[in-house]
Motif scaffolding. Sequence first.
Motif, PDB file in Angstrom:
ATOM      1  N   UNK A 129       0.845  -1.193   0.000  1.00 58.92           N
ATOM      2  CA  UNK A 129       0.000   0.000   0.000  1.00 58.92           C
ATOM      3  C   UNK A 129       0.878   1.239   0.000  1.00 58.92           C
ATOM      4  N   UNK A 130       0.483   2.239  -0.769  1.00 60.34           N
ATOM      5  CA  UNK A 130       1.255   3.481  -0.915  1.00 60.34           C
ATOM      6  C   UNK A 130       2.694   3.213  -1.372  1.00 60.34           C
ATOM      7  N   UNK A 131       2.908   2.276  -2.323  1.00 63.31           N
ATOM      8  CA  UNK A 131       4.288   2.043  -2.777  1.00 63.31           C
ATOM      9  C   UNK A 131       4.902   3.270  -3.459  1.00 63.31           C
ATOM     10  N   UNK A 132       4.075   4.236  -3.873  1.00 60.39           N
ATOM     11  CA  UNK A 132       4.642   5.427  -4.544  1.00 60.39           C
ATOM     12  C   UNK A 132       5.494   6.270  -3.595  1.00 60.39           C
ATOM     13  N   UNK A 133       5.410   5.977  -2.283  1.00 60.12           N
ATOM     14  CA  UNK A 133       6.239   6.744  -1.327  1.00 60.12           C
ATOM     15  C   UNK A 133       7.659   6.188  -1.236  1.00 60.12           C
ATOM     16  N   UNK A 146      -5.878  22.612   0.178  1.00 62.72           N
ATOM     17  CA  UNK A 146      -5.008  22.174   1.293  1.00 62.72           C
ATOM     18  C   UNK A 146      -5.723  21.210   2.229  1.00 62.72           C
ATOM     19  N   UNK A 147      -6.483  20.280   1.664  1.00 62.91           N
ATOM     20  CA  UNK A 147      -7.209  19.312   2.491  1.00 62.91           C
ATOM     21  C   UNK A 147      -6.348  18.139   2.938  1.00 62.91           C
ATOM     22  N   UNK A 148      -5.245  17.922   2.253  1.00 68.61           N
ATOM     23  CA  UNK A 148      -4.355  16.802   2.585  1.00 68.61           C
ATOM     24  C   UNK A 148      -2.956  17.348   2.820  1.00 68.61           C
ATOM     25  N   UNK A 149      -2.205  16.625   3.660  1.00 69.15           N
ATOM     26  CA  UNK A 149      -0.778  16.921   3.779  1.00 69.15           C
ATOM     27  C   UNK A 149      -0.146  16.405   2.487  1.00 69.15           C
ATOM     28  N   UNK A 150       0.614  17.262   1.834  1.00 70.24           N
ATOM     29  CA  UNK A 150       1.189  16.831   0.553  1.00 70.24           C
ATOM     30  C   UNK A 150       2.442  15.990   0.771  1.00 70.24           C
ATOM     31  N   UNK A 151       2.513  14.903   0.023  1.00 68.42           N
ATOM     32  CA  UNK A 151       3.630  13.955   0.176  1.00 68.42           C
ATOM     33  C   UNK A 151       4.779  14.337  -0.748  1.00 68.42           C
ATOM     34  N   UNK A 152       6.007  14.220  -0.268  1.00 70.51           N
ATOM     35  CA  UNK A 152       7.150  14.426  -1.164  1.00 70.51           C
ATOM     36  C   UNK A 152       7.392  13.165  -2.001  1.00 70.51           C
ATOM     37  N   UNK A 190      12.541   7.825   3.294  1.00 74.22           N
ATOM     38  CA  UNK A 190      11.378   7.354   2.542  1.00 74.22           C
ATOM     39  C   UNK A 190      10.625   6.285   3.349  1.00 74.22           C
ATOM     40  N   UNK A 191      11.385   5.366   3.941  1.00 74.25           N
ATOM     41  CA  UNK A 191      10.746   4.289   4.708  1.00 74.25           C
ATOM     42  C   UNK A 191      10.074   4.835   5.975  1.00 74.25           C
ATOM     43  N   UNK A 192      10.714   5.826   6.590  1.00 78.46           N
ATOM     44  CA  UNK A 192      10.125   6.390   7.819  1.00 78.46           C
ATOM     45  C   UNK A 192       8.816   7.108   7.486  1.00 78.46           C
ATOM     46  N   UNK A 193       8.822   7.853   6.383  1.00 74.90           N
ATOM     47  CA  UNK A 193       7.589   8.556   5.988  1.00 74.90           C
ATOM     48  C   UNK A 193       6.491   7.532   5.664  1.00 74.90           C
ATOM     49  N   UNK A 241       1.405   5.047   6.651  1.00 76.43           N
ATOM     50  CA  UNK A 241       0.681   3.756   6.655  1.00 76.43           C
ATOM     51  C   UNK A 241      -0.070   3.600   7.976  1.00 76.43           C
ATOM     52  N   UNK A 242       0.555   4.016   9.063  1.00 80.16           N
ATOM     53  CA  UNK A 242      -0.115   3.885  10.360  1.00 80.16           C
ATOM     54  C   UNK A 242      -1.351   4.789  10.421  1.00 80.16           C
ATOM     55  N   UNK A 243      -1.217   5.995   9.890  1.00 80.73           N
ATOM     56  CA  UNK A 243      -2.387   6.901   9.929  1.00 80.73           C
ATOM     57  C   UNK A 243      -3.497   6.388   9.005  1.00 80.73           C
ATOM     58  N   UNK A 244      -3.123   5.814   7.836  1.00 76.15           N
ATOM     59  CA  UNK A 244      -4.189   5.274   6.967  1.00 76.15           C
ATOM     60  C   UNK A 244      -4.860   4.085   7.633  1.00 76.15           C
TER      61      UNK A 244
END
Length: 288
Positions: free
Chosen positions: A65-69, A247-253, A263-266, A271-274
């Motif tokens: 999940x969220x592999x784009x991060x 600005x409804x979402x925190x934008x991901x780098x 990258x892994x820490x983000x 993932x925990x918040x989702x």
Amino acid sequence: MKTAQLESPTRTRKCLTEEQIENYNRDGFFFPHRVISESEAAEYRKKLENYEAAHQPIMKTAVRNKPHLVFTWINELIRDSRILDAVEDVLGPNILAWGTNFFIKEPHDDAFISWHQDSTYWGLSHPDVVTAWIALSHVTPDNGAMRMLPGSHLLDQLPHVDTFAEHNLLTRGQEVQVDIDESKTVDVSLEPGEMSLHHVRIIHGSNPNPTDTRRIGLAIRYVPTYVSQISGARDYATLVRGEDTHHNFQLEPAPKVDFGPDEMALHARIAEESFQILYRGTGREYPR
Ligand SMILES: O=C(O)CCC(=O)C(=O)O
């Protein structure tokens, strides 16, 4: 809330024809649409399988999940103009990628997806969410292609029951509480490099893969920037086209390197918040 019949016909189209948009609005899905060549799809598949050879099958990892991060190549893919032009024709010019998920069925795999509407537990304010499902292998009815119930996106949000069934690839094994007339469903067969688009309210599912071939799909969830998370949790997304004045979402780098520590820490934090959004009300705890 009524589902959107998206985009005014007066706006200039990027790549889809009026007929293709009408099909999407009528059926709640549209396919096949080639977005990358077969050889590009093969290159992407090689990158995925090289990772899996060095680590473990991606479906067994949190980066399913969220592999784009964490994968630079997936972050490039979610911004690919060949995908975004079609998505813009449906959602308009200001687009966030809210999520990405791999849906892979190994040969002789019992994994399946129960009939469901994606909108059920996502906590999003509007049903204006389009999934671009990109095939990185041949995807056929035999190896567990998605199946869609045409027109079901025009129904409201329907009740679901959480089964947590062992081989169900959905977070809660959720199943929509209506009888599905399977004679009316459509199999979404795709060649490598083709995509389908589907609406967040469409009833869809898929069967296991009893064949000898691997079935690989990457789902990218796109929303217009006016959509927000209304579950109360903080949520994240990547701006992939246009401007975000809401600005409804925190934008991901974007990841700078594959699997760097930052990258892994983000990824772990997001993932925990989702997890808190997707499992709210179940009493389940994030696995540590
Ligand atoms: O890949 C599948 O079979 C189902 C995927 C799915 O439910 C989705 O992308 O919304």
